[in-house]
Design an enzyme around this catalytic site. Structure first.
Site, PDB file in Angstrom:
ATOM      1  N   LEU A   1       0.817  -1.214   0.000  1.00 37.10           N
ATOM      2  CA  LEU A   1       0.000   0.000   0.000  1.00 37.10           C
ATOM      3  C   LEU A   1       0.850   1.263   0.000  1.00 37.10           C
ATOM      4  CD1 LEU A   1      -2.863  -0.901   2.525  1.00 37.10           C
ATOM      5  CD2 LEU A   1      -2.994  -0.813   0.020  1.00 37.10           C
ATOM      6  N   GLY A   2       2.025   1.178   0.592  1.00 33.26           N
ATOM      7  CA  GLY A   2       2.878   2.365   0.658  1.00 33.26           C
ATOM      8  C   GLY A   2       4.207   2.039   1.301  1.00 33.26           C
ATOM      9  N   LYS A   3       5.156   2.943   1.139  1.00 36.48           N
ATOM     10  CA  LYS A   3       6.470   2.752   1.731  1.00 36.48           C
ATOM     11  C   LYS A   3       7.039   4.106   2.137  1.00 36.48           C
ATOM     12  CE  LYS A   3       8.789   2.924  -2.756  1.00 36.48           C
ATOM     13  NZ  LYS A   3       9.774   2.303  -3.661  1.00 36.48           N
ATOM     14  N   GLY A   4       7.938   4.067   3.102  1.00 36.70           N
ATOM     15  CA  GLY A   4       8.578   5.287   3.572  1.00 36.70           C
ATOM     16  C   GLY A   4       9.950   4.953   4.106  1.00 36.70           C
ATOM     17  N   GLY A   5      10.605   5.961   4.688  1.00 37.92           N
ATOM     18  CA  GLY A   5      11.949   5.745   5.194  1.00 37.92           C
ATOM     19  C   GLY A   5      11.992   4.834   6.400  1.00 37.92           C
TER      20      GLY A   5
ATOM     21  N   GLY B   1       9.609   2.172   6.948  1.00 38.22           N
ATOM     22  CA  GLY B   1       8.967   0.870   6.809  1.00 38.22           C
ATOM     23  C   GLY B   1       8.036   0.802   5.618  1.00 38.22           C
TER      24      GLY B   1
ATOM     25  N   THR C   1       3.954  -0.609   4.244  1.00 38.81           N
ATOM     26  CA  THR C   1       2.589  -0.944   4.621  1.00 38.81           C
ATOM     27  C   THR C   1       2.000  -1.882   3.573  1.00 38.81           C
ATOM     28  OG1 THR C   1       2.310   1.225   5.664  1.00 38.81           O
ATOM     29  CG2 THR C   1       0.313  -0.022   5.196  1.00 38.81           C
TER      30      THR C   1
ATOM     31  N   LYS D   1       1.653  -3.007   9.016  1.00 42.39           N
ATOM     32  CA  LYS D   1       2.734  -2.024   8.893  1.00 42.39           C
ATOM     33  C   LYS D   1       4.005  -2.623   9.463  1.00 42.39           C
ATOM     34  CE  LYS D   1      -0.437   1.861   9.132  1.00 42.39           C
ATOM     35  NZ  LYS D   1      -0.833   3.093   9.823  1.00 42.39           N
TER      36      LYS D   1
ATOM     37  N   ASP E   1       1.352  13.378  11.873  1.00 44.44           N
ATOM     38  CA  ASP E   1       1.409  13.301  10.405  1.00 44.44           C
ATOM     39  C   ASP E   1       0.023  13.484   9.785  1.00 44.44           C
ATOM     40  OD1 ASP E   1       2.700  13.114   7.983  1.00 44.44           O
ATOM     41  OD2 ASP E   1       2.781  10.927   7.954  1.00 44.44           O
TER      42      ASP E   1
END
Length: 345
Positions: free
Chosen positions: A29-33, A35, A37, A54, A152
């Site tokens: 579903l998504g990614k970031g610095g 981790g 999801t 997550k 956030d």
């Protein structure tokens, strides 16, 4: 491809393999610095409901730091579990640690984000943005009463539920920031390399990893600007003296609502709204001011009347006290109009 290769869940995406003998991983579903999801199905529960997993990957090697991170993760996960009893916050279904990586399993809410909504249906009117605030601010009251700061808030983290149209607040940054505090990266570089939040929506104090409740108010204010203009906060010009967003010429709203937005977006914590309660109060006053201003007495408290007798200040009926307070508030509000600040008490 990197995520698929580097994470166990990524490698299980689209397969029939079950993570922890329970969760079928469907897609990223998504990614970031910090981790990734994933959307998953719970193969154990009846009906195999969807859920969100997550995966948080803190950079920890020292055993002492790891123990500290585990304690912080447990504390914040329990806080999120308490928040999940609210209908506008996804329920935390489970949390655990595997191979020095942390996992949160949350309820999946089907719907579109406010960012998607603006792209699909266009910009919001002042009335629609006020309605958005009436929906979101009580949720923020609840979150802050539980001593949690979201960290956030932005259009991408606000979902309009497909089933019943309710606004849902997702993706709390609290757990991520707690793990940042436990990381082994020196504090002088932490704010730059492990900043939790979103550039433009994050208030200045958040870059120092010192958020307060008013930090969320700032993010809500920036979200309002996005709903009104469709512009990212980084697309706006900024006042070179104050550092504040120069948004006034970009939107067409009433003077009163402009003053509310202005105070939500103040760089200075002293000038910004301190809580969701203050914003709710300011919004509610708009409908009362025209009527009350006609009803308020112009007689000053303590003014001499009936010859040399002075009006008693020992007791005043509640209605009179309220009227006096509103009159004084309106007087100060008018006096501050040139600076664009809206005072709250």
């Amino acid at each position: 491809m990197d995520i698929v290769k580097q994470t166990q869940l990524g490698q299980m995406c689209g397969s029939k393999l079950l993570f922890r003998d329970r969760y079928q991983i469907l897609q990223i579903l998504g990614k970031g610095g910090f981790g990734v999801t994933f959307l998953a199905k719970d193969a154990v529960l009846p009906g195999n409901p969807f859920c969100v997993i997550k995966q948080l990957c803190p950079k920890l090697k020292n055993p002492k730091s790891w123990k500290h991170a585990c304690e912080r993760f447990e504390k914040e996960a329990k806080a999120l579990a308490r928040l999940g009893h609210h209908s506008q916050i996804p329920m935390l279904l489970d949390y655990f640690e595997i191979n020095k990586e942390f996992y949160l399993v949350q309820e999946y809410v089907q719907g579109c984000t406010l960012a998607q909504e603006v792209k699909q249906t266009g910009l919001k009117s002042e009335a629609a943005v006020k309605q958005f605030l009436r929906e979101l601010l009580p949720v923020l009251q609840y979150v802050h009463r539980n001593r949690v700061i979201h960290r956030d808030i932005k259009p991408h983290n606000l979902l309009r539920c497909k089933d019943d149209g309710r606004l849902v607040l997702i993706d709390f940054g609290a757990v991520k920031e707690e793990l940042v505090h436990a990381s082994e990266i020196p504090m002088d570089t932490t704010a730059n390399t492990n900043f939790v939040g979103t550039m433009g929506f994050a208030a200045p104090e958040q870059f120092c990893l010192r958020p307060v409740y008013a930090t969320d108010i700032y993010a809500v204010g920036v979200t309002c600007l996005y709903l009104l203009t469709g512009k990212s906060p980084l697309e706006f010009e900024h006042d070179p003296k104050t550092g504040e967003i120069s948004w006034q010429k970009e939107v067409n709203v009433s003077d009163y609502f402009a003053q509310i937005l202005d105070q939500m977006l103040k760089i200075s914590l002293e000038e910004r709204f301190k809580s969701a309660d203050e914003v709710i109060w300011a919004l509610s006053m708009e409908s009362y001011l025209p009527t009350l201003s006609d009803c308020l007495s112009t007689q000053k408290l303590g003014e001499k009347t009936r010859g040399n007798e002075e009006i008693s200040q020992e007791y005043l009926p509640p209605v009179v006290r309220t009227a006096i307070a509103i009159r004084e508030w309106k007087k100060k509000l008018n006096a501050r109009k040139p600076s664009g600040n809206l005072m709250c008490y």
